[in-house]
Design an enzyme around this catalytic site. Structure first.
Site, PDB file in Angstrom:
ATOM      1  CD  GLU A 253      25.158 -30.903 -18.413  1.00 42.78           C
ATOM      2  OE1 GLU A 253      24.170 -30.995 -17.776  1.00 42.78           O
ATOM      3  OE2 GLU A 253      25.254 -32.192 -17.845  1.00 42.78           O
ATOM      4  CG  HIS A 277      24.850 -26.726 -11.949  1.00 46.73           C
ATOM      5  ND1 HIS A 277      25.040 -27.726 -11.243  1.00 46.73           N
ATOM      6  CD2 HIS A 277      24.533 -28.304 -12.973  1.00 46.73           C
ATOM      7  CE1 HIS A 277      25.023 -28.767 -10.791  1.00 46.73           C
ATOM      8  NE2 HIS A 277      24.808 -29.036 -12.836  1.00 46.73           N
ATOM      9  CD  GLU A 278      23.153 -26.950 -16.115  1.00 48.18           C
ATOM     10  OE1 GLU A 278      23.679 -27.602 -16.336  1.00 48.18           O
ATOM     11  OE2 GLU A 278      22.113 -27.325 -15.435  1.00 48.18           O
ATOM     12  CG  HIS A 281      27.517 -29.800 -16.269  1.00 43.05           C
ATOM     13  ND1 HIS A 281      27.811 -30.866 -15.707  1.00 43.05           N
ATOM     14  CD2 HIS A 281      26.275 -29.750 -16.069  1.00 43.05           C
ATOM     15  CE1 HIS A 281      27.451 -31.382 -14.921  1.00 43.05           C
ATOM     16  NE2 HIS A 281      26.542 -30.428 -14.560  1.00 43.05           N
ATOM     17  CD  GLU A 300      25.059 -33.161 -12.455  1.00 36.03           C
ATOM     18  OE1 GLU A 300      25.094 -31.861 -12.673  1.00 36.03           O
ATOM     19  OE2 GLU A 300      24.517 -33.257 -13.958  1.00 36.03           O
ATOM     20  CG  ASP A 357      16.513 -41.059 -17.154  1.00 39.42           C
ATOM     21  OD1 ASP A 357      17.408 -39.938 -17.560  1.00 39.42           O
ATOM     22  OD2 ASP A 357      15.401 -41.369 -19.086  1.00 39.42           O
ATOM     23  CE1 TYR A 365      21.652 -34.219  -9.746  1.00 42.95           C
ATOM     24  CE2 TYR A 365      22.357 -31.859 -10.292  1.00 42.95           C
ATOM     25  CZ  TYR A 365      22.550 -33.309 -10.865  1.00 42.95           C
ATOM     26  OH  TYR A 365      21.687 -33.084 -12.456  1.00 42.95           O
TER      27      TYR A 365
HETATM   28  N1  BES Z   1      23.013 -32.596 -16.568  1.00 45.72           N
HETATM   29  C1  BES Z   1      22.004 -31.951 -15.456  1.00 45.72           C
HETATM   30  C2  BES Z   1      20.651 -32.394 -16.107  1.00 45.72           C
HETATM   31  C3  BES Z   1      20.449 -33.843 -16.045  1.00 45.72           C
HETATM   32  C4  BES Z   1      20.911 -35.421 -15.307  1.00 45.72           C
HETATM   33  C5  BES Z   1      19.625 -34.198 -16.771  1.00 45.72           C
HETATM   34  C6  BES Z   1      20.521 -36.250 -15.935  1.00 45.72           C
HETATM   35  C7  BES Z   1      19.453 -35.796 -17.601  1.00 45.72           C
HETATM   36  C8  BES Z   1      20.522 -36.831 -16.715  1.00 45.72           C
HETATM   37  C9  BES Z   1      22.279 -30.847 -15.443  1.00 45.72           C
HETATM   38  O1  BES Z   1      22.969 -30.181 -15.287  1.00 45.72           O
HETATM   39  C10 BES Z   1      22.004 -31.161 -14.173  1.00 45.72           C
HETATM   40  O2  BES Z   1      22.423 -30.961 -12.837  1.00 45.72           O
HETATM   41  N2  BES Z   1      20.290 -29.396 -13.771  1.00 45.72           N
HETATM   42  C11 BES Z   1      19.778 -29.678 -12.370  1.00 45.72           C
HETATM   43  C12 BES Z   1      20.506 -27.628 -11.923  1.00 45.72           C
HETATM   44  C13 BES Z   1      20.607 -27.951 -10.937  1.00 45.72           C
HETATM   45  C14 BES Z   1      21.566 -28.967  -9.762  1.00 45.72           C
HETATM   46  C15 BES Z   1      21.220 -26.316  -9.829  1.00 45.72           C
HETATM   47  C16 BES Z   1      18.551 -29.819 -12.156  1.00 45.72           C
HETATM   48  O3  BES Z   1      18.164 -29.235 -13.640  1.00 45.72           O
HETATM   49  O4  BES Z   1      17.985 -29.445 -11.187  1.00 45.72           O
HETATM   50 ZN    ZN Z   2      24.188 -31.243 -13.684  1.00 51.09          ZN
END
Ligand code: BES
Ligand code: ZN
Length: 578
Positions: A253, A277-278, A281, A300, A357, A365
Site C-alpha cells: 500500500e 485491499h491496498e 490501506h 491488516e 517477517d 488479517y
Molecule cells: N502491507 C501488506 C503487505 C506486507 C505486510 C508487506 C507485511 C510486508 C510486511 C499488504 O497490504 C497486504 O496485506 N498484501 C496482501 C494482499 C491480500 C490480503 C489481499 C498480500 O500480499 O497477500
Molecule cells: Zn494489507
C-alpha cells in the site's frame, strides 16, 4: 529511557525526526545507493540520538553548517540491524548523514532489466536510510533520485520534477503528509503509464501495459466506493505499479502508488480485491497506523474489513461473502500451522526477539476481520459504520496500540462489552465455532475463480489421481489464467500424484515470486514423497531469482519439512573425518 517498539533502537526520551531530505544516486553497476540523508528534528535537541540502520556504510555526519557530529555505529543485530548513535551538540536542529547502502540491502531487489525497487515494510527502510524506523513516528520527506536517463524513477509520493543532465536524470518527489517510514517506496526501471481515471494511472513494463490497463480499468469505481464508506481519499492520487514477477507480495500500500504483483493480470478482473485491499490501506494503515508490529492487526484486520466493504459495494454481497469464506479457510490453515507457536495466533502479539517477517501470517488479517465482523453484528451496520468513521477521523496521522484501540472501543461502542473483547485481543486461537460446511454443487464451465478455489480447497483429502485426471480433462485447470485457481489446483493435483501437474508446477515456480503461491506449491511438492527431492532441486535452481525474503522464508520452511536444499559437496564429504 524507553524502547517502545521492540523492532527499533528508537528511544522515546530522545529528540524526534520530523522530516527527511534525501538525495540518492542509484548505481546499478554496484547495486548501491550513494546517498545523503538530512534529518530535521521536531524541536532543537541535544545529547544522544539513536537511529536504525542495516548494512549502511556511514561516511560522514555533520550539522547543517558542515561541522562534524560525533557518532558511533554499533554491532549488527540479526533482527534490528546496527544502532547509529549520534551525539548532538546543544541546540541541534538538523543532521546530515552521508552514506552508502550494501548491495544486499534488505529493502531492495536489483534486477538485471535494469530495475530496482524497494519493499520497506516491516523494518527494511533502515537498510536504505538511517532513521527512526518505527511506525510510531511519522516523517514528511523530499527525495531527489539520480538515475540513468533511460529509466523512470517512481516513488510513493508526489512527483515534483525531472531534470536531465547528460546520461542522467534527477527526479524529485515530495511527501507532504507525515508517513511511517515503512511507507517509503521507490521503483526505477523502464516503465510506461496508462491513464485509468481522474486520479489514477497504471505503470508497468511496456509489454504488460495493455493487459494492466484492461485489468485495472475499474479502479476509480473502487476509489469512489471507498470514499463513500470512509471519507474523502486523503492522498491525492491512487496510482498502481505492476511489479516484476519476483515481487514477494500480492500488493503493498505505498502511498499514492500501490505496488501490485503481475499475477493480478488474470484477464478476468477476478483479483480486484487485492486492489481494494491496498486502496483501503489509504485509511486503515496509512492514515491510522499500528504503533509497532505487535499491533499489526490494527493495520491488516481493519483493512480486510474495509476491503470487503468496498468489494460488497462494487461487486455485491455474494462476492464479498465468497472472499470472506476463503479468508476463513486460510485462517483455519494458519491456526493449524501455528499450533506450536500459539503466541502468534493472538491479535496483540509480543515480538521481542522475533523478526516481524517471520511472525507474518494470515491471523492478524482474518482473525482481525472476524473480530470487527463480530462487533458489526452486535452494533448493527449503521452504528458500526459511524464508529469506524469516528475511529478514522479521531486518529488521522496517528499510530495506535491495541490498548488505545480497546479504550476507544469501550468509550465509543459500549455494547462491545457483550463480547469477550479481552479474549479476542489477547488470547490465542479463535473464539468462534468451526466454519460451517459450505454446499457448492458440481463444477460447471461458467464457474468464477472464487467458486473454483472453494471447490478445489474443499475436495476430500487425499485426492485420488482419477478425480484429478477427470477434472483436468473436463476443465483444463492447468491453463487457468487466475493464479489463485491455478495454485489451488496444482497443490491438489500434486497431492494426487497427477503427473502432468508437475510440469506445470515447475514452469510456474520459474515464473512467479509471490511468497504465498511459492509456499503452497513447495509444501505440496515436499509433502508427496514422490516429489520431495524435486522440491529441493527446484528451490536450488530458482532461489537466486527469488526476492531475498522469499528465499529466506522458503529455505526455512523446506528445512523444517526436511527437504534437502543444500548442494551436496563431494569434496567436503570426502574430507570429512571417518
Ligand atoms: N502491507 C501488506 C503487505 C506486507 C505486510 C508487506 C507485511 C510486508 C510486511 C499488504 O497490504 C497486504 O496485506 N498484501 C496482501 C494482499 C491480500 C490480503 C489481499 C498480500 O500480499 O497477500
Ligand atoms: Zn494489507
Amino acid at each position: 529511557m524507553a524502547r517502545l517498539d521492540p523492532h527499533s533502537y528508537n528511544d522515546s526520551d530522545q529528540p524526534e525526526v520530523r522530516a527527511l531530505d534525501w538525495i540518492a544516486r542509484v548505481e546499478f553497476a554496484t547495486q548501491t545507493l550513494h546517498a545523503e540523508a538530512r534529518l530535521t528534528l521536531r524541536a532543537p535537541g541535544a545529547g544522544p540520538l539513536d537511529l536504525d540502520t542495516r548494512g549502511l556504510t556511514i561516511e560522514r555526519v555533520t550539522d547543517e553548517a558542515g561541522a562534524p557530529i560525533v557518532y558511533l555505529l554499533g554491532p549488527p543485530d540479526p533482527i534490528l540491524g546496527a544502532r547509529l548513535r549520534l551525539e548532538l551538540p546543544p541546540g541541534s536542529s538538523e543532521v546530515r548523514i552521508t552514506y552508502r547502502t550494501a548491495p544486499d540491502a534488505s529493502a531492495l531487489q536489483w534486477l538485471p532489466a535494469p530495475f530496482v525497487y524497494s519493499q520497506c515494510q516491516a523494518i527494511h527502510a533502515r537498510s536504505i536510510v538511517p532513521l527512526q524506523d518505527t511506525p510510531r513516528l511519522r516523517i514528511t520527506y523530499r527525495a531527489r533520485l539520480t538515475v540513468p536517463r533511460a529509466l523512470q524513477a517512481l516513488m510513493g509520493a508526489a512527483f515534483v520534477s525531472r531534470e536531465e543532465e547528460g546520461e542522467l536524470a534527477h527526479v524529485t518527489h515530495l511527501m507532504m503528509e507525515p508517513i511511517p517510514p515503512y511507507l517509503l517506496a521507490l521503483a526505477v526501471g523502464e516503465l510506461a503509464a496508462h491513464e485509468l481515471g481522474p486520479r489514477s494511472r497504471v505503470w508497468a513494463a511496456p509489454e504488460v501495459l495493455a493487459r494492466a490497463a484492461w485489468e485495472f480499468a475499474g479502479v476509480d469505481e473502487l476509489v469512489c466506493a471507498a470514499e463513500a464508506l470512509f471519507g474523502p481519499y486523503p492522498w491525492g492520487r491512487f496510482d498502481l505499479l505492476v511489479m516484476p514477477p519476483s515481487f514477494p507480495y500480492g500488493g503493498m500500500e505505498n502511498p499514492r502508488l500501490a505496488f501490485v504483483t503481475p499475477t493480478l493480470l488474470a484477464g478476468d478482473r477476478s483479483l480486484q480485491n487485492v486492489v481494494a485491499h491496498e486502496l483501503a490501506h489509504a485509511w486503515t494503515g496509512n492514515l491510522v497506523t499500528n504503533a509497532s508490529a505487535e499491533h499489526f492487526w490494527l493495520n491488516e484486520g481493519f483493512t480486510v474489513f474495509a476491503e470487503r466493504r468496498i468489494l460488497e459495494a462494487v461487486a455485491g454481497p455474494r462476492i464479498a461473502a465468497l472472499h470472506a469464506a476463503a479468508g476463513r479457510r486460510a485462517l483455519d490453515h494458519a491456526l493449524a500451522d501455528l499450533a506450536d507457536r500459539p503466541g502468534l495466533t493472538c491479535l496483540r502479539t509480543h515480538l521481542s526477539g522475533i523478526d516481524p517477517d517471520e511472525a507474518f501470517s494470515r491471523v492478524p488479517y482474518e482473525k482481525g476481520y472476524l473480530f470487527l465482523r463480530a462487533l458489526e453484528d452486535l452494533a448493527g451496520r449503521a452504528r458500526f459504520d459511524q464508529f469506524l468513521r469516528r475511529y478514522l477521523d479521531t486518529h488521522r496521522f496517528q499510530s495506535l496500540t491495541t490498548g488505545q484501540f480497546g479504550a476507544f472501543l469501550a468509550a465509543e461502542l459500549p455494547e462491545a462489552a457483550a463480547l469477550d473483547v479481552a479474549a479476542w485481543l489477547e488470547a490465542p486461537g479463535l473464539v468462534l465455532p468451526a466454519a460451517p460446511a459450505e454446499v457448492c454443487g458440481e463444477p460447471a464451465p461458467g464457474w468464477s475463480a472464487l467458486e473454483w478455489q472453494r471447490y478445489l480447497e474443499d475436495l476430500p483429502s487425499p485426492l485420488s489421481a482419477t478425480i484429478a485426471q477427470d477434472l483436468e480433462q473436463r476443465f483444463q485447470l492447468s491453463n487457468s489464467p487466475s493464479c489463485e485457481v491455478l495454485v489451488a489446483w496444482l497443490t491438489r493435483a500434486i497431492e494426487a500424484g497427477h503427473a502432468p501437474a508437475l510440469a506445470r508446477t515447475e514452469a510456474l515456480l520459474a515464473e512467479i515470486g509471490r511468497i504465498k503461491y511459492l509456499k503452497s506449491l513447495y509444501i505440496a511438492l515436499a509433502k508427496n514423497p514422490a516429489t520431495r527431492a524435486r522440491a529441493g532441486a527446484l528451490f536450488r535452481q530458482h532461489r537466486a531469482r527469488y526476492h531475498f525474503l522469499a528465499r529466506s522464508v522458503l529455505g526455512k520452511m523446506l528445512r523444517q519439512l526436511q527437504v534437502p536444499i543444500e548442494q551436496v559437496n563431494p569434496v567436503s564429504l570426502s574430507k570429512r573425518p571417518l
